[in-house]
Each structure stands twice: as structure tokens, then as C-alpha cells.
Design an enzyme around this catalytic site. Structure first.
Site, PDB file in Angstrom:
ATOM      1  N   SER A  63       0.794  -1.238   0.000  1.00  0.00           N
ATOM      2  CA  SER A  63       0.000   0.000   0.000  1.00  0.00           C
ATOM      3  C   SER A  63       0.824   1.285   0.000  1.00  0.00           C
ATOM      4  CB  SER A  63      -0.914   0.033   1.213  1.00  0.00           C
ATOM      5  OG  SER A  63      -2.095  -0.629   0.908  1.00  0.00           O
ATOM      6  N   LYS A  66       0.451   3.325  -2.955  1.00  0.00           N
ATOM      7  CA  LYS A  66      -0.772   4.110  -3.171  1.00  0.00           C
ATOM      8  C   LYS A  66      -0.487   5.616  -3.107  1.00  0.00           C
ATOM      9  CE  LYS A  66      -3.784   0.365  -1.769  1.00  0.00           C
ATOM     10  NZ  LYS A  66      -4.316  -0.463  -0.712  1.00  0.00           N
TER      11      LYS A  66
HETATM   12  N1  GLU Z   1      -2.419  -5.440  -2.191  1.00  0.00           N
HETATM   13  C1  GLU Z   1      -2.973  -5.355  -0.882  1.00  0.00           C
HETATM   14  C2  GLU Z   1      -4.476  -5.548  -0.943  1.00  0.00           C
HETATM   15  O1  GLU Z   1      -5.090  -5.214  -1.934  1.00  0.00           O
HETATM   16  C3  GLU Z   1      -2.609  -4.011  -0.298  1.00  0.00           C
HETATM   17  C4  GLU Z   1      -2.848  -4.002   1.134  1.00  0.00           C
HETATM   18  C5  GLU Z   1      -2.036  -3.019   1.926  1.00  0.00           C
HETATM   19  O2  GLU Z   1      -0.800  -2.988   1.870  1.00  0.00           O
HETATM   20  O3  GLU Z   1      -2.690  -2.265   2.650  1.00  0.00           O
HETATM   21  O4  GLU Z   1      -5.061  -6.046  -0.033  1.00  0.00           O
END
Ligand code: GLU
Length: 304
Positions: A63, A66
Site C-alpha cells: 500500500s 498508493k
Molecule cells: N495489495 C494489498 C491488498 O489489496 C494491499 C494491502 C495493503 O498494503 O494495505 O489487499
């Protein structure tokens, strides 16, 4: 200030901590990581950088990426972005569905899964080849052409991403997803599966400590105002349902991922990345939080 000494002290104190937390296993590929890894790397703006432990080993930043996809979408879409995603902490887990139903398909913020998926939808709408362009964008910021996503992790996420499929379909039913769900999720998993070392991550995030400008090349990636806003979202929404606790203990804007990484910045001052795979119940790295708490305590450098 002797940052190298501070990092050494942190490494020593962390090594004697109780071994708490569990490695994320809902993405099977992440469960294969050795739980005892620990690395930290610190970049002083306009100064030196130092690291200890497994700071040169690649890990799944999950994440944390993001923040980078938000940054790219923000440069393309500007403030129109906020018609489709909010800037409030969610107070729920990162993949929660019920708040999204209640709030008619508008995710609380771009750092919960639903919000990051909307950001991916925007990138799919606006970019000809979103995967390549995202990689190009982060490689430029990282000044490193070796940054890649891990295809095994992508496959693992796709195989088990039932909640993400539910989130995107729920948002589509409310008209907040324009593109084909599989195409958007494909980009989302590629973004989550980016791998970096602590050193690469800390260097990449210097941008947010430097008003949106890459310090070494002086290239402006985002405006000062946008950089400030991204930092504000990191401060309030960067740690799942534990952003308040992180502010309280560490006092820096940052972002964590379920791979056990955390990156944090002190505006105009430094960037730091830490990695330790064992997570607490809220999904944040146990030793990662402790290490950053020690850093801001010993250096007396929080934003508060
Ligand atoms: N790829 C993970 C998901 O979609 C990201 C989760 C994270 O790091 O918060 O659950």
C-alpha cells in the site's frame, strides 16, 4: 546530529524487543518472507544517507505505492480527483465494504483499497499504457530503472483478491468506476506489487519532504500545494485504522503496507523507510512503528 549513531542505537534496541506480530498471509506470496528481516534507511535532505540491517533488500511495498499512484493521478486530474474519493480517515479496515455501501461508492480516502482502486480507474481512463507509465513515473522519482513489480505477487493477489473484486463491483454499481473491473484491478495489483529496498523507498519519498521537487535533479513533479496535501493525507490516513496512534507515537506523515514497510517524511528535513514483516492487528509493522518512534524520540524531530 549523528544520525548514523541514532540508527545504530535503534537497531540495537529493536533487536532486544519481544517478537510480536504476524506476517501477512492473506496474500500467500507475502507469507513466504522471513519474519525476522529488519532494515531502516534514512535520507537527510541535502545531506547524507545511512542504513542498517536489511536496508538493501527488496520487499513488497504494497500500500505504500498508493501514495505514488495518488501523486501521478493528482498531476493528471488535479482537484477533480476529490469528486470521486474523499480525504477523511476511514476508521475501518483497509478492505472494508460496509462503509462504501453506506457512502454510495465514494471511498473515504485514496489509501484504503477502494480509494486506490478509484485512482487506478482514473489512470486507466487517462493513460494509454497505465502500467508502463506508472513504472516510468516512479523510476523517474526513484532515479532508478531497476524498480519493478513482482509478477509472483501479482498472481498471488489476483488469485485471492476476492474483497478487492467485491469493492470494485460495488463502486461500479454506484457509477464510480468507468472501466472494465479486471483491467483496473490488473493495474491495482501491479502497483501494489512494486518492490523496493528501504534505501530506494526513502530516496523516492524525499520528493514529499522537498515540496514536490526531486532534490538531486531539481525536477518539479508536483506543486508545493499538492505535495503538502499528499503529506496531509499521509498524516491522517496513512496507517489504516491506526493513523492517530502513529501520529501520537511518531509524529510524522507516512504510509505503511502489509509487506511490513513504512515510509515517513519530515518536511524540508528528511525521509526514512523501515521494513520488518511482522504486523500488528491493524496491519502495521510492529518493529517498524517502534523504530520510527525511537527515531523521533532520540532526534526530537517530529512535526509537532
Ligand atoms: N495489495 C494489498 C491488498 O489489496 C494491499 C494491502 C495493503 O498494503 O494495505 O489487499
Amino acid at each position: 546530529m549523528n544520525y548514523k549513531l541514532i540508527l545504530d542505537e535503534i537497531g540495537f534496541e529493536i533487536s532486544s524487543l519481544d517478537d510480536e506480530g504476524v506476517v501477512a498471509s492473506y496474500i500467500p506470496e507475502l507469507a513466504k518472507i522471513s519474519p525476522n528481516k529488519f532494515g531502516i534507511h534514512f535520507y537527510k535532505l541535502g545531506g547524507n544517507n545511512f542504513g542498517i540491517g536489511n536496508n538493501q533488500e527488496k520487499f513488497s511495498i504494497q500500500s505504500i505505492s498508493k501514495v505514488l499512484s495518488l501523486c501521478l493521478a493528482f498531476t493528471i486530474e488535479g482537484d477533480n480527483l476529490w469528486k470521486r474519493v474523499g480525504v477523511e480517515p476511514s476508521g475501518n479496515s483497509f478492505n472494508s465494504l460496509f462503509q462504501l455501501e453506506y457512502e454510495k461508492g465514494i471511498p473515504r480516502n485514496p489509501f484504503i483499497n477502494a480509494g486506490a482502486i478509484v485512482i487506478c480507474d482514473i489512470l486507466v481512463s487517462r493513460l494509454e499504457n497505465p502500467k508502463n507509465e506508472f513504472l516510468k513515473f516512479i523510476r523517474k522519482i526513484a532515479e532508478n530503472d531497476q524498480i519493478n513489480s513482482n509478477s509472483q505477487v501479482v498472481k498471488s493477489e489476483k488469485r485471492t483478491g476476492f474483497r478487492n473484486a467485491a469493492l470494485i463491483n460495488l463502486m461500479k454499481s454506484f457509477g464510480n468506476i468507468e472501466n472494465d473491473s479486471d483491467e483496473v484491478l490488473d493495474l491495482y495489483y501491479c502497483i501494489c506489487s512494486i518492490e523496493m529496498t528501504c534505501q530506494e523507498l526513502a530516496k523516492t519519498f524525499l520528493l514529499f519532504a522537498n515540496n514536490g521537487i526531486i532534490p538531486s535533479t531539481k525536477e518539479k513533479i508536483i506543486s508545493k500545494s499538492y505535495s503538502k496535501r499528499i503529506n496531509a493525507i499521509m498524516q491522517t490516513c496513512g496507517f489504516y485504522d491506526e493513523a492517530g496512534e502513529f501520529s501520537f507515537k511518531v509524529g510524522l506523515p507516512g504510509k505503511s503496507g502489509v509487506g511490513g514497510g513504512i515510509v515517513a517524511i519530515h518536511p524540508k528535513n528528511f525521509s526514512v523507510a523501515v521494513w520488518s514483516p511482522k504486523l500488528n492487528k491493524k496491519g502495521n509493522s510492529v518493529k517498524g512503528i517502534k523504530a520510527l518512534e525511537l527515531l523521533t524520540t532520540k532526534s526530537e524531530l517530529s512535526i509537532f
